[in-house]
Scaffold this motif. Structure first.
Motif, PDB file in Angstrom:
ATOM      1  N   VAL A   1       0.872  -1.178   0.000  1.00 22.65           N
ATOM      2  CA  VAL A   1       0.000   0.000   0.000  1.00 22.65           C
ATOM      3  C   VAL A   1       0.904   1.222   0.000  1.00 22.65           C
ATOM      4  O   VAL A   1       1.775   1.374   0.861  1.00 22.65           O
ATOM      5  CB  VAL A   1      -0.931   0.035   1.225  1.00 22.65           C
ATOM      6  N   LEU A   2       0.710   2.093  -0.978  1.00 27.72           N
ATOM      7  CA  LEU A   2       1.534   3.286  -1.119  1.00 27.72           C
ATOM      8  C   LEU A   2       0.870   4.474  -0.431  1.00 27.72           C
ATOM      9  O   LEU A   2      -0.318   4.749  -0.650  1.00 27.72           O
ATOM     10  CB  LEU A   2       1.751   3.610  -2.595  1.00 27.72           C
ATOM     11  N   LEU A   3       1.637   5.174   0.391  1.00 26.32           N
ATOM     12  CA  LEU A   3       1.176   6.372   1.089  1.00 26.32           C
ATOM     13  C   LEU A   3       1.911   7.588   0.546  1.00 26.32           C
ATOM     14  O   LEU A   3       3.080   7.498   0.160  1.00 26.32           O
ATOM     15  CB  LEU A   3       1.418   6.239   2.589  1.00 26.32           C
ATOM     16  N   ALA A   4       1.250   8.737   0.570  1.00 29.18           N
ATOM     17  CA  ALA A   4       1.764   9.926  -0.124  1.00 29.18           C
ATOM     18  C   ALA A   4       2.464  10.924   0.788  1.00 29.18           C
ATOM     19  O   ALA A   4       2.542  12.110   0.470  1.00 29.18           O
ATOM     20  CB  ALA A   4       0.626  10.621  -0.877  1.00 29.18           C
ATOM     21  N   HIS A   5       2.986  10.479   1.929  1.00 29.96           N
ATOM     22  CA  HIS A   5       3.693  11.410   2.808  1.00 29.96           C
ATOM     23  C   HIS A   5       4.929  11.966   2.098  1.00 29.96           C
ATOM     24  O   HIS A   5       5.710  11.216   1.511  1.00 29.96           O
ATOM     25  CB  HIS A   5       4.123  10.701   4.095  1.00 29.96           C
ATOM     26  N   THR A   6       5.116  13.283   2.212  1.00 31.09           N
ATOM     27  CA  THR A   6       6.211  13.960   1.528  1.00 31.09           C
ATOM     28  C   THR A   6       7.340  14.306   2.501  1.00 31.09           C
ATOM     29  O   THR A   6       7.245  14.060   3.704  1.00 31.09           O
ATOM     30  CB  THR A   6       5.715  15.265   0.894  1.00 31.09           C
ATOM     31  N   ARG A   7       8.379  14.922   1.955  1.00 37.16           N
ATOM     32  CA  ARG A   7       9.491  15.382   2.787  1.00 37.16           C
ATOM     33  C   ARG A   7       9.008  16.390   3.826  1.00 37.16           C
ATOM     34  O   ARG A   7       9.494  16.421   4.954  1.00 37.16           O
ATOM     35  CB  ARG A   7      10.570  16.008   1.905  1.00 37.16           C
ATOM     36  N   ASP A   8       8.039  17.215   3.449  1.00 35.46           N
ATOM     37  CA  ASP A   8       7.482  18.192   4.393  1.00 35.46           C
ATOM     38  C   ASP A   8       6.773  17.490   5.545  1.00 35.46           C
ATOM     39  O   ASP A   8       6.886  17.908   6.700  1.00 35.46           O
ATOM     40  CB  ASP A   8       6.510  19.128   3.663  1.00 35.46           C
TER      41      ASP A   8
END
Length: 342
Positions: free
Chosen positions: A137-144
């Motif tokens: 499952v891919l999650l979209a958490h970014t560097r920010d």
């Protein structure tokens, strides 16, 4: 939008937008080790980051022989949340993702609204993965997001594991964008012609993370100069490597120092007393979790009090821990369990 349409005009003219190229490469790298025929699901809220992830996955996954779908979790916390979820699902289908499913969840109250929503969301994602036989499952958490997580850990006085932030890979879950700035995902959405939904909760200052995002980080950038977000995310990566090494050493120590009987966890004082605090406290924290305390409620203060039963024994009767767990020193052991007396 039809599958492959995102960025298609620029590709035909040989000018793929740099933001689209970056998010696609991040997803390709995250999926590269998966066997052909694997199913990956994108957790898509319909917001900027997750739509950029959905579009990048729709492009990259088929080239790797990976089947790609999407799950949209409807928390039911806002008016018309069902309609918002369906719009996100429609965009995912338009990108060519299949299967695409909306899952409605009921959010409880344990741990506060943010933690309760997160718990419900992750439960729904795992259930969807089981249903569709997905390995990832891919999650979209970014560097920010990673930088915000580190600051939240600092504010709570957390240890290295919390300051290490989110892992790029954590069992079923993968986060391809942890080194990708939020500005890049936004640019990818614009260049792809996607229509992201803006969650009003992202501007609500009653949420601690929102205050960190809109108040704390800008002040740090102004005081320390640009690059604070990148530095915090880099720090998380360095701490994660250290924390992983310490966790493995602690697990090795637990093999000889801990035994489990009849719902209780017994930690041998003699085996722990001379070990470094970084290992000893990790063993005791894990013992408390196995005895029934929840990670969200078990604080560093709780663990320090249990550690004092090992290193500063003065005849203390017991230490009360969350969820009715009690730690008692008896017969050369720290015994953790429920319904215990001194």
């Amino acid at each position: 939008m039809a599958a492959g349409a995102a960025g298609g005009g620029e590709e035909r003219r040989g000018r793929l937008h740099p933001a689209i190229a970056r998010v696609r490469e991040a997803v390709r790298a995250a999926l590269a080790d998966l066997p052909v025929g694997t199913t990956a699901l994108v957790a898509c809220s319909g917001g900027t980051d997750s739509l950029a992830l959905a579009a990048a996955t729709a492009f990259a996954a088929p080239k790797l022989g990976v089947r790609a779908g999407a799950v949209i979790v409807d928390h039911g916390l806002q008016p018309d949340s069902g309609r918002t979820a369906e719009i996100a699902a429609e965009q995912c289908r338009g990108l060519g993702l299949d299967p695409v499913q909306v899952r409605v969840v009921e959010v409880g109250s344990a741990g506060g609204p943010e933690a309760a929503a997160r718990s419900a969301r992750y439960d729904a994602l795992r259930a969807a993965a089981d249903e569709f036989g997905a390995d990832v499952v891919l999650l979209a958490h970014t560097r920010d997001d990673q930088a915000e997580t580190v600051l939240l850990g600092l504010g709570r006085g957390s240890g290295a594991r919390s300051l290490a932030g989110m892992a790029a890979v954590a069992g079923l879950l993968r986060r391809p964008f942890l080194e990708v700035p939020r500005a890049t995902t936004a640019a990818a959405c614009i260049a792809s012609g996607l229509r992201p939904w803006h969650d009003p909760h992202n501007d609500d200052p009653t949420y601690t993370r929102v205050r960190v995002r809109h108040e704390v980080l800008p002040v740090l950038e102004e005081a320390l100069g640009p690059g604070v977000v990148e530095a915090l995310a880099r720090t998380a990566g360095l701490l994660r490597a250290d924390a992983d090494a310490l966790d493995q050493l602690a697990a090795d120590l637990a093999e000889t120092a801990v035994r489990r009987t009849d719902g209780e966890v017994h930690c041998e004082v003699g085996a722990l007393a001379d070990e470094p605090a970084a290992l000893r406290t990790r063993v005791l924290r894990q013992a408390a979790l196995e005895a029934g305390s929840r990670a969200t409620d078990l604080t560093a203060g709780h663990v320090a009090a249990v550690d004092a039963l090992v290193t500063d024994w003065r005849g203390q009767r017991w230490i009360d821990l969350p969820q009715g767990v009690r730690a008692v020193r008896r017969g050369g052991f720290i015994i953790l369990g429920t319904d215990m007396t001194g």
